[in-house]
Design an enzyme around this catalytic site. Structure first.
Site, mmCIF file in Angstrom:
data_model
loop_
_atom_site.group_PDB
_atom_site.id
_atom_site.type_symbol
_atom_site.label_atom_id
_atom_site.label_comp_id
_atom_site.label_asym_id
_atom_site.label_seq_id
_atom_site.Cartn_x
_atom_site.Cartn_y
_atom_site.Cartn_z
ATOM 1 N N LYS A 250 0.808 -1.218 0.000
ATOM 2 C CA LYS A 250 0.000 0.000 0.000
ATOM 3 C C LYS A 250 0.845 1.274 0.000
ATOM 4 O O LYS A 250 0.478 2.258 -0.613
ATOM 5 C CB LYS A 250 -0.965 0.020 1.182
ATOM 6 C CG LYS A 250 -0.353 -0.230 2.544
ATOM 7 C CD LYS A 250 -1.439 -0.434 3.592
ATOM 8 C CE LYS A 250 -0.843 -0.856 4.938
ATOM 9 N NZ LYS A 250 -1.898 -1.213 5.918
ATOM 10 N N HIS B 244 28.927 -17.147 37.261
ATOM 11 C CA HIS B 244 30.040 -16.207 37.416
ATOM 12 C C HIS B 244 29.560 -14.763 37.389
ATOM 13 O O HIS B 244 28.481 -14.482 36.934
ATOM 14 C CB HIS B 244 31.082 -16.425 36.308
ATOM 15 C CG HIS B 244 31.799 -17.724 36.434
ATOM 16 N ND1 HIS B 244 31.580 -18.786 35.573
ATOM 17 C CD2 HIS B 244 32.704 -18.152 37.336
ATOM 18 C CE1 HIS B 244 32.362 -19.797 35.935
ATOM 19 N NE2 HIS B 244 33.050 -19.437 36.998
ATOM 20 N N LYS C 16 21.580 -10.376 48.968
ATOM 21 C CA LYS C 16 22.473 -9.239 49.202
ATOM 22 C C LYS C 16 23.586 -9.310 48.157
ATOM 23 O O LYS C 16 24.271 -10.336 48.055
ATOM 24 C CB LYS C 16 23.054 -9.318 50.602
ATOM 25 C CG LYS C 16 23.763 -8.044 51.056
ATOM 26 C CD LYS C 16 22.765 -6.925 51.327
ATOM 27 C CE LYS C 16 23.419 -5.753 52.055
ATOM 28 N NZ LYS C 16 23.720 -6.092 53.458
ATOM 29 N N HIS C 17 23.743 -8.260 47.389
ATOM 30 C CA HIS C 17 24.764 -8.212 46.334
ATOM 31 C C HIS C 17 24.659 -9.414 45.400
ATOM 32 O O HIS C 17 25.654 -10.065 45.074
ATOM 33 C CB HIS C 17 26.153 -8.110 46.943
ATOM 34 C CG HIS C 17 26.345 -6.884 47.782
ATOM 35 N ND1 HIS C 17 26.069 -5.617 47.317
ATOM 36 C CD2 HIS C 17 26.768 -6.731 49.062
ATOM 37 C CE1 HIS C 17 26.322 -4.730 48.276
ATOM 38 N NE2 HIS C 17 26.740 -5.375 49.350
ATOM 39 N N ARG D 240 26.013 -29.272 36.305
ATOM 40 C CA ARG D 240 26.590 -28.284 37.217
ATOM 41 C C ARG D 240 25.881 -26.941 37.056
ATOM 42 O O ARG D 240 25.153 -26.718 36.091
ATOM 43 C CB ARG D 240 28.081 -28.132 36.967
ATOM 44 C CG ARG D 240 28.438 -27.278 35.769
ATOM 45 C CD ARG D 240 29.936 -27.115 35.609
ATOM 46 N NE ARG D 240 30.232 -26.183 34.536
ATOM 47 C CZ ARG D 240 31.418 -26.069 33.959
ATOM 48 N NH1 ARG D 240 32.407 -26.855 34.336
ATOM 49 N NH2 ARG D 240 31.611 -25.193 32.999
ATOM 50 N N ASN E 71 32.677 -20.092 43.480
ATOM 51 C CA ASN E 71 32.338 -21.464 43.848
ATOM 52 C C ASN E 71 31.236 -21.443 44.908
ATOM 53 O O ASN E 71 31.383 -20.764 45.910
ATOM 54 C CB ASN E 71 33.568 -22.185 44.397
ATOM 55 C CG ASN E 71 34.574 -22.549 43.317
ATOM 56 O OD1 ASN E 71 34.203 -23.140 42.322
ATOM 57 N ND2 ASN E 71 35.846 -22.229 43.536
ATOM 58 N N GLY F 129 19.502 -4.531 55.087
ATOM 59 C CA GLY F 129 19.629 -3.793 53.836
ATOM 60 C C GLY F 129 19.525 -4.661 52.599
ATOM 61 O O GLY F 129 19.947 -4.250 51.513
#
Length: 533
Positions: A74, A533, A284-285, A529, A427, A314
């Site tokens: 069109k 990371h 946390k983090h 596993r 780890n 926190g």
């Protein structure tokens, strides 16, 4: 030949409108018409405008061809693209327009077929194909290229700014405004093509297409990134996966970059326990500092909190069921950054309202832990792309490798610990007892160190809670990857663990199994596993 020389301000005399999303369309068209702008339109858009009593020309009048092939053809015509692409300060372009009866198009208002929404609804292949827009992106790119003369609007949220520009500038738009809209236009077509290519790669089960792109829509600019000196913004990818991107924020200040990252990690973890009774995860983090199940959300929260009260301060709390008043009362006893849950009672909201800095987010449900999507990470000069880490391990998949098999209670805790370990940075070592984490070791270069840290944290909490012994005594342990040597396993045994779950696959599996047998431990292999990371 005389012609208008391009200046900062360009008058809008003619607009081509062709939109799939008709939000705000009539108000916009009426305002444009009142400003003396000639309206040209296509198909359903044209019918809607005409029904509303507006004067509008069909695009077929301009092209000399009717819309055909179910609307597939069109606007793909020189009279349209010439009107968009012609340089108004180029004599040859003006002569070509005059010779072929091409009228300039000063304003293009186009949004695209709802391809992303169609895919998100689970439509079949043929329907998705039909919702791939061709003419729309072509016009948008043409208008954006010629933004010295043409204004292009691709999103209804820009309608108000457009009208403000026209009213403030006597029917014209400024160059800076046109440049910003051109940026939005090219970003939109790029995101659209990304959605199509990503979908097609999925349809073909192509894990490594030759070109890979990622796109998002701005959800909010952020005050800063991980640190105050880093600029940042939050984008959504259109997948509508339940989580931070779909959540409603009821209170509290704007989410930060770290808040969003941690809240996502918490909600994805607690979603592992969908349909398994009340569960809570505290992050946390980006690492779990406590995960617990219970007969109620309150119990689940307390069990998660008692894993590591120091780190929970926190932190981010995620629940797998709607927040109730009793749990809310307990949460507000300490400082918490964010709470996210699939809903919250009015009573719980009222309790949180007294804590103005606490953010409460609610969603319509939990993310599907069985669907991982794609995960990507930038590296110097490129991207790493992988499938999301989706865990499908059940009791039936486990291989008992020791002389002693785990008891029924140990098995339940092993599977719980395995789900948590998937969300702990490598780890990763996770101690679990009676459906709750009692020690978490994360992000260490040595698996033995993670095992020791987790046990030490458990001992510290035993002292805080006044327990006679460490909660790791009688616990089970999950390791995200294999034990390369018996030392990590023996460290867990020294902490009182009685059973372990790990992937297996080490060259030293036989020695690790022998050590487990000597210590009287039960151990199972998953064959999978969970490096993170």
């Amino acid at each position: 030949m005389t012609h208008p020389v391009a200046t900062d301000h360009v008058y809008v005399g003619r607009a081509l409108i062709s939109v799939s999303d008709k939000t705000g369309l009539l108000d916009l068209a009426r305002a444009l018409s009142a400003l003396g702008v000639e309206l040209v339109s296509t198909g359903g858009t044209s019918s809607m405008l005409r029904t509303a009593g507006l004067a509008v020309r069909d695009v077929s009048e301009i092209t000399g061809f009717p819309e055909m092939m179910d609307g597939r053809v069109k606007t793909l015509h020189p009279n349209v693209h010439g009107g968009l692409l012609a340089l108004r300060d180029d004599d040859e372009h003006l002569l070509a327009m005059a010779a072929h009866g091409i009228d300039p198009i000063d304003l293009l208002i186009v949004n695209l077929y709802p391809f992303e929404e169609t895919v998100a609804k689970g439509a079949d292949h043929a329907t998705c194909i039909e919702n791939i827009d061709i003419g729309g992106p072509a016009m948008i790119r043409a208008a954006a290229k010629n933004h010295r003369f043409v204004t292009v609007v691709t999103d209804p949220c820009d309608y108000t700014q457009l009208l403000d520009q026209l009213k403030a500038n006597d029917g014209a738009t400024t160059l800076v405004f046109r440049q910003k809209l051109a940026l939005t236009a090219y970003s939109r077509t790029a995101a659209y093509d990304t959605a199509v290519s990503t979908w097609l790669a999925g349809e073909l089960q192509e894990t490594a297409p030759r070109y890979r792109s990622f796109a998002g829509k701005l959800a909010q600019p952020l005050r800063y990134g991980e640190n105050p000196h880093q600029g940042a913004a939050f984008y959504t990818d259109g997948s509508r996966r339940e989580g931070v991107s779909t959540a409603k924020q009821w209170q509290g200040k704007e989410l930060s970059y770290n808040n969003i990252n941690d809240t996502d990690a918490a909600f994805e973890l607690v979603a592992e326990f969908a349909g398994q009774g009340p569960a809570c995860a505290i992050i946390k983090h980006a690492n779990p500092c406590g995960v617990g199940k219970g007969a109620s959300l309150l119990e689940a929260y307390k069990r998660a909190y008692h894993c590591d009260q120091t780190s929970a301060f926190g932190g981010i709390v995620a629940l797998n069921q709607p927040l109730d008043a009793a749990t809310a009362e307990e949460i507000v006893k300490i400082f918490t950054e964010v709470v996210i849950a699939p809903g919250a009672s009015d009573e719980a909201k009222a309790i949180f309202a007294a804590k103005k800095n606490l953010r409460l987010l609610t969603t319509a449900g939990l993310p599907d832990a069985k669907k991982g999507g794609l995960a990507f990470r930038q590296v110097a000069g490129g991207f790493l792309v992988q499938d999301g880490d989706v865990d499908s391990i059940t009791a039936a998949d486990l291989k008992v490798v020791t002389k002693r098999a785990p008891s029924e209670a140990e098995l339940a805790d092993l599977l719980f610990a395995w789900k948590v370990a998937k969300h702990v940075k490598s780890n990763a070592i996770v101690y679990v007892k009676d459906g709750a984490t009692v020690g978490v070791g994360a992000g260490q270069m040595s698996r033995v160190d993670s095992t020791r840290i987790a046990a030490r944290k458990a001992q510290d909490m035993a002292e805080v809670l006044g327990l006679a012994q460490s909660p790791t005594i009688g616990s089970v342990v999950a390791s995200d990857a294999f034990f390369p040597f018996p030392d990590g396993l023996l460290t867990a045994a020294e902490a009182g663990a009685t059973a372990l779950i790990q992937p297996g696959g080490s060259m030293n599996d036989a020695a690790v199994i022998e050590a487990a047998d000597k210590a009287g431990l039960a151990m199972v292999f998953t064959g999978q596993r969970h490096f993170r990371h």
